[in-house]
Design an enzyme around this catalytic site. Structure first.
Site, mmCIF file in Angstrom:
data_model
loop_
_atom_site.group_PDB
_atom_site.id
_atom_site.type_symbol
_atom_site.label_atom_id
_atom_site.label_comp_id
_atom_site.label_asym_id
_atom_site.label_seq_id
_atom_site.Cartn_x
_atom_site.Cartn_y
_atom_site.Cartn_z
ATOM 1 N N ASN A 90 -5.314 12.686 1.003
ATOM 2 C CA ASN A 90 -4.445 11.821 1.809
ATOM 3 C C ASN A 90 -5.321 11.046 2.782
ATOM 4 O OD1 ASN A 90 -1.787 10.876 2.406
ATOM 5 N ND2 ASN A 90 -1.864 11.989 4.349
ATOM 6 N N LYS A 91 -4.701 10.163 3.520
ATOM 7 C CA LYS A 91 -5.429 9.278 4.438
ATOM 8 C C LYS A 91 -6.426 10.055 5.287
ATOM 9 C CE LYS A 91 -5.179 5.746 4.471
ATOM 10 N NZ LYS A 91 -6.157 4.934 3.681
ATOM 11 N N ASP A 94 -1.839 10.884 -1.669
ATOM 12 C CA ASP A 94 -2.190 9.892 -2.699
ATOM 13 C C ASP A 94 -2.535 10.548 -4.022
ATOM 14 O OD1 ASP A 94 -2.840 8.746 0.084
ATOM 15 O OD2 ASP A 94 -2.567 7.019 -1.235
ATOM 16 N N ARG A 138 0.867 -1.183 0.000
ATOM 17 C CA ARG A 138 0.000 0.000 0.000
ATOM 18 C C ARG A 138 0.900 1.228 0.000
ATOM 19 N NH1 ARG A 138 2.313 1.859 3.805
ATOM 20 N NH2 ARG A 138 0.761 3.477 3.888
ATOM 21 N N GLY A 139 0.252 2.404 -0.055
ATOM 22 C CA GLY A 139 1.033 3.636 -0.201
ATOM 23 C C GLY A 139 1.141 3.939 -1.683
ATOM 24 N N ALA A 140 0.855 5.200 -2.044
ATOM 25 C CA ALA A 140 0.706 5.546 -3.463
ATOM 26 C C ALA A 140 1.910 5.129 -4.345
ATOM 27 C CB ALA A 140 0.422 7.040 -3.585
ATOM 28 N N GLN A 148 -2.258 2.594 10.203
ATOM 29 C CA GLN A 148 -0.955 2.567 9.505
ATOM 30 C C GLN A 148 0.114 3.330 10.284
ATOM 31 O OE1 GLN A 148 -3.901 3.130 7.963
ATOM 32 N NE2 GLN A 148 -3.848 2.616 5.799
ATOM 33 N N ARG A 185 -7.437 0.002 -6.690
ATOM 34 C CA ARG A 185 -7.711 1.030 -5.676
ATOM 35 C C ARG A 185 -7.946 2.354 -6.401
ATOM 36 N NH1 ARG A 185 -4.179 1.210 -0.447
ATOM 37 N NH2 ARG A 185 -6.052 2.317 0.243
HETATM 38 O O1 MRU Z 1 -4.466 3.412 2.252
HETATM 39 P P1 MRU Z 1 -2.979 3.525 2.170
HETATM 40 O O2 MRU Z 1 -2.275 2.965 3.355
HETATM 41 O O3 MRU Z 1 -2.452 3.017 0.854
HETATM 42 O O4 MRU Z 1 -2.766 5.091 2.173
HETATM 43 C C1 MRU Z 1 -1.496 5.674 2.138
HETATM 44 C C2 MRU Z 1 -1.538 7.048 2.589
HETATM 45 O O5 MRU Z 1 -2.544 7.708 2.587
HETATM 46 C C3 MRU Z 1 -0.280 7.627 3.022
HETATM 47 O O6 MRU Z 1 -0.473 8.346 4.167
HETATM 48 C C4 MRU Z 1 0.279 8.527 2.050
HETATM 49 O O7 MRU Z 1 0.616 9.722 2.471
HETATM 50 C C5 MRU Z 1 0.347 8.359 0.662
HETATM 51 S S1 MRU Z 1 1.627 7.259 0.265
HETATM 52 C C6 MRU Z 1 3.144 8.095 0.451
#
Ligand code: MRU
Length: 361
Positions: free
Chosen positions: A252-253, A242, A52-54, A201, A89
């Site tokens: 973002n998250k 993201d 996971r993570g962009a 996370q 996703r």
């Molecule tokens: O749902 P995830 O764990 O894939 O989301 C990731 C995020 O939102 C991270 O916080 C993020 O900043 C992006 S990835 C560097």
């Protein structure tokens, strides 16, 4: 980065027909790696958040296309790989960036060349991500040094949300890269780690990363950040993203927006670190970003380690109550102090982004 003294990336080729990844669903309790042997394995790994993570989602999708080409290098197989992976996703734009790049390299090329070309391009995407994150770290480090210089040797307190460290990328991370570099050069630094409900996370991945590297940190409930900002115990926030739209809005998250609001109210600088592959130049407002709606089970249940070392999932909510679980929110550009990219830092505006990436004017 290293785990138990051994250097790892989050994704690596195994020979020329398999790909290794760290199973992030098992962290922090167990460190396990998995082999992806097919495009479907790669799609599943992204969907199930094994990776996971962009940036890492993008690199995994690239290897997914490469695995597809190993099995069948036809146009139909390329289209199918693109479509299956693109559906995994919805919010992280790096996924589409990587798929577009892979398809651009492979389309109109002879079938017999495609498997090797795809493998090489996926490896290039992964290698580039490492260099891009290193550059983000170096630019972010300048900001950390400046803030630290005003503190006369006192510890610099940085707050971060979710996991935008090396586990979210191929190595280094985005938001955490400057923090690792500051720590490595001896700057006294401490990180407030938002636990990041509902999947945690922050508590599970960011804390694991920082702890493994010896960076001082404290896990805090998502609701605690505003309190620490009011108390003057947060010098700056750095988060990842993201997707950033052409006007500078930041997805973002979930929970990032509330932290940005609290930071604004308390005069705490709020930076967003991103590779240019996270910029969606086609959208002019964050309102148009698709927000992933995830299973309510992530909210209503929790998985943790039992005293005997086994893992267990328990229900934590009133039985029968429904839950809603948006995975991301959008922080308007006006709440963001600046962007930290591989080409330097800029204002969180469309003009700021275009000044660093004039090819998108
Ligand atoms: O749902 P995830 O764990 O894939 O989301 C990731 C995020 O939102 C991270 O916080 C993020 O900043 C992006 S990835 C560097």
């Amino acid at each position: 980065m290293k785990i138990n003294g051994k250097p790892y990336r989050t994704i690596w080729p195994i020979g020329d027909a398999k790909v290794g990844v760290i199973d992030q669903t098992k962290l922090p309790h167990r460190f396990e790696t998995l082999e992806l042997a097919s495009m479907q394995d790669a799609a599943h790994a992204i969907k199930a958040m094994i990776v996971r993570g962009a940036p890492l989602i993008g690199a995994t999708a690239a290897y997914g296309v490469a695995l597809a080409m190993r099995a069948d290098a036809s146009d139909e197989a390329l289209d199918r790989a693109h479509d299956v992976l693109a559906e995994t996703r919805p919010t992280a734009i790096n996924l589409h960036w990587a798929l577009k790049r892979m398809c651009g390299v492979l389309r109109n090329r002879p079938r017999e060349e495609r498997a090797a070309l795809a493998w090489a391009e996926a490896a290039r995407i992964a290698d580039e991500d490492v260099e891009v994150c290193r550059a983000i770290g170096e630019h972010g480090l300048k900001i950390l040094r400046e803030v630290a210089a005003k503190k006369n040797g006192a510890t610099l307190n940085v707050l971060t949300h979710c996991n935008a460290g090396w586990l979210a990328c191929v190595d280094w991370g985005t938001a955490l890269a400057p923090i690792y570099m500051a720590h490595d050069e001896g700057l006294p630094i401490h990180v407030w780690v938002d636990e990041t409900r509902p999947r945690n996370q922050g508590a599970s991945l960011t804390a694991f990363e920082l702890g493994s590297h010896g960076v001082k940190h404290t896990i805090v409930a998502d609701n605690a950040g505003g309190h620490y900002m009011q108390a003057g115990q947060v010098d700056l926030c750095i988060v990842g993203t993201d997707r950033v739209t052409a006007n500078g809005d930041v997805a973002n998250k979930i929970g990032t927006y509330l932290k940005a609001l609290a930071a604004k109210d308390n005069g705490v600088p709020f930076y967003v670190a991103l590779p240019s592959s996270t910029i969606d130049w086609t959208l002019s407002s964050g309102r148009d970003i698709p927000i992933e709606e995830r299973s309510a089970d992530e909210l209503l249940k929790m998985t943790g380690r039992l005293p005997d070392g086994g893992l267990a999932t328990v229900e934590i909510a009133a039985p029968g109550s429904p839950g809603a679980n948006p995975g991301f929110d959008v922080t308007p550009a006006r709440l963001v102090t600046g962007f930290i990219t591989e080409r330097g830092t800029c204002a969180a505006t469309g003009e700021g982004l275009r000044s660093l990436f004039p090819e998108n004017r």
